[in-house]
Enzyme design. Structure first.
Site, PDB file in Angstrom:
ATOM      1  CE1 TYR A   1      -4.229   1.665   0.588  1.00 43.34           C
ATOM      2  CE2 TYR A   1      -2.948   3.091   2.021  1.00 43.34           C
ATOM      3  CZ  TYR A   1      -4.101   2.829   1.312  1.00 43.34           C
ATOM      4  OH  TYR A   1      -5.136   3.731   1.345  1.00 43.34           O
TER       5      TYR A   1
ATOM      6  CB  SER B   1       1.033  -5.357   3.067  1.00 40.00           C
ATOM      7  OG  SER B   1       0.070  -4.549   3.707  1.00 40.00           O
ATOM      8  CD  GLN B   2      -2.185  -1.923  -2.518  1.00 38.46           C
ATOM      9  OE1 GLN B   2      -3.044  -1.091  -2.287  1.00 38.46           O
ATOM     10  NE2 GLN B   2      -1.076  -1.628  -3.170  1.00 38.46           N
TER      11      GLN B   2
ATOM     12  CG  ASP C   1       0.214  -7.374  10.873  1.00 40.08           C
ATOM     13  OD1 ASP C   1      -0.040  -6.166  10.978  1.00 40.08           O
ATOM     14  OD2 ASP C   1       0.461  -7.934   9.784  1.00 40.08           O
TER      15      ASP C   1
ATOM     16  CG  HIS D   1       1.967  -4.912   8.248  1.00 45.51           C
ATOM     17  ND1 HIS D   1       1.115  -5.962   7.974  1.00 45.51           N
ATOM     18  CD2 HIS D   1       2.021  -4.179   7.096  1.00 45.51           C
ATOM     19  CE1 HIS D   1       0.670  -5.865   6.749  1.00 45.51           C
ATOM     20  NE2 HIS D   1       1.207  -4.801   6.182  1.00 45.51           N
TER      21      HIS D   1
END
Length: 314
Positions: free
Chosen positions: A79, A173-174, A259, A288
């Protein structure tokens, strides 16, 4: 609110139609050789047609002095990031793979320089990308990005240097959420490496995540009190839990147990229903950042073993 893995009745039709329309617009990837100063890798600056036939940028890194079509790894970015500079991210090419790094439309100004525009407007939105077009799944930002990600696999398969029967996807992540979605949407994917994935189990995530980007959704619904049901209905089309059910390629997940951006329960919600062979690596004391470079080494070994097993089966 408990987590949910129930997709809308027209979930498959929604995605099939969107992808079919994008493919029907045609267009082929174009590429221009880039001088990076690296001596063991060649890099091409690629533009391919994504959602709406719109141009999406990518890097195609190829190891020099290799014979025959190569297995390829397609990376999706986290992201706020873009594909970066051409010499920044070349790990998989150094390992002997063709390596395709897709830019993310509209992103790449927080970290990792981006070069791809998102030429679509939005209604009222909270700062960030999570609420752009949130009132209608057809208009939602992640519809465009996910179709871009599917078309990236189509695009890289067209290069003669690439073996289209050995395509893997990877992301954190994204990027992990997009890798998961593409594993569920594109039958050409043969392996998926899904790290601390975002975009999973929205009903739980919007209540349990302590840091953004999920908090963008909560902030929007705090102000747009009458739009909560519409937001939830839109998000149901983009939940990685539903994509996971459709995926069949072997997958390696990772999860960080501390996370607070992508809570572990949301990762396990997708992992538990994943339709193909799967394994997961837990990072007990990490937030994260997950496994970071340590996990990259785990992935290198895992994918090499997988390719050897496939060769043996053949």
């Amino acid at each position: 609110m408990p987590g949910s893995d129930t997709a809308p009745d027209d979930f498959d039709a929604f995605w099939c139609k969107g992808i079919e329309v994008a493919r029907s617009l045609g267009g082929k990837p174009s590429a221009e050789l880039v001088d990076t100063g690296l001596t063991t890798i060649t890099t091409q600056d690629v533009t391919f047609p994504g959602y709406g036939g719109e141009p999406v940028r990518a890097w195609l890194h190829l190891p020099r002095h290799t014979d025959g079509p190569l297995p390829v790894v397609v990376r999706y970015i986290g992201y706020g990031g873009g594909r970066g500079l051409p010499h920044e991210d070349v790990l998989w090419a150094n390992a002997g793979y063709a390596y395709f790094v897709m830019d993310t439309r509209g992103q790449g100004s927080d970290w990792g320089l981006g070069d791809t525009a998102d030429p679509h407007g939005s209604g009222p939105a909270y700062p960030g990308f999570m609420t752009r077009g949130i009132g209608d799944p057809e208009d939602y930002y992640y519809r465009r990005v996910t179709i871009d990600a599917v078309r990236a696999v189509d695009a890289v398969a067209a290069f003669g240097e690439v073996d289209p029967t050995r395509i893997s996807v990877v992301g954190t992540s994204q990027g992990g959420g997009l890798a998961l979605a593409v594993a569920g949407l594109h039958p050409g994917v043969r392996a998926a490496m899904i790290d601390v994935p975002f975009l999973c189990d929205f009903p739980r995530a919007v209540h349990s995540a302590e840091r953004g980007p999920y908090t963008e959704l909560a902030a929007y619904m705090r102000m747009h009190r009458g739009s909560v049901s519409a937001v939830q209905e839109t998000l149901a089309y983009f939940d990685g839990v539903s994509h996971a059910r459709s995926a069949t390629a072997p997958a390696m997940f990772s999860v960080a147990l501390k996370d607070d951006i992508c809570p572990p329960s949301t990762v396990y919600a997708a992992y538990n229903v994943y339709g193909g062979p799967k394994e997961i690596v837990e990072y007990e004391f990490n937030n994260h950042e997950g496994g970071g470079s340590f996990h990259a080494a785990v992935q290198l070994r895992w994918l090499a073993r997988l390719h050897r097993a496939l060769e043996t089966d053949c």
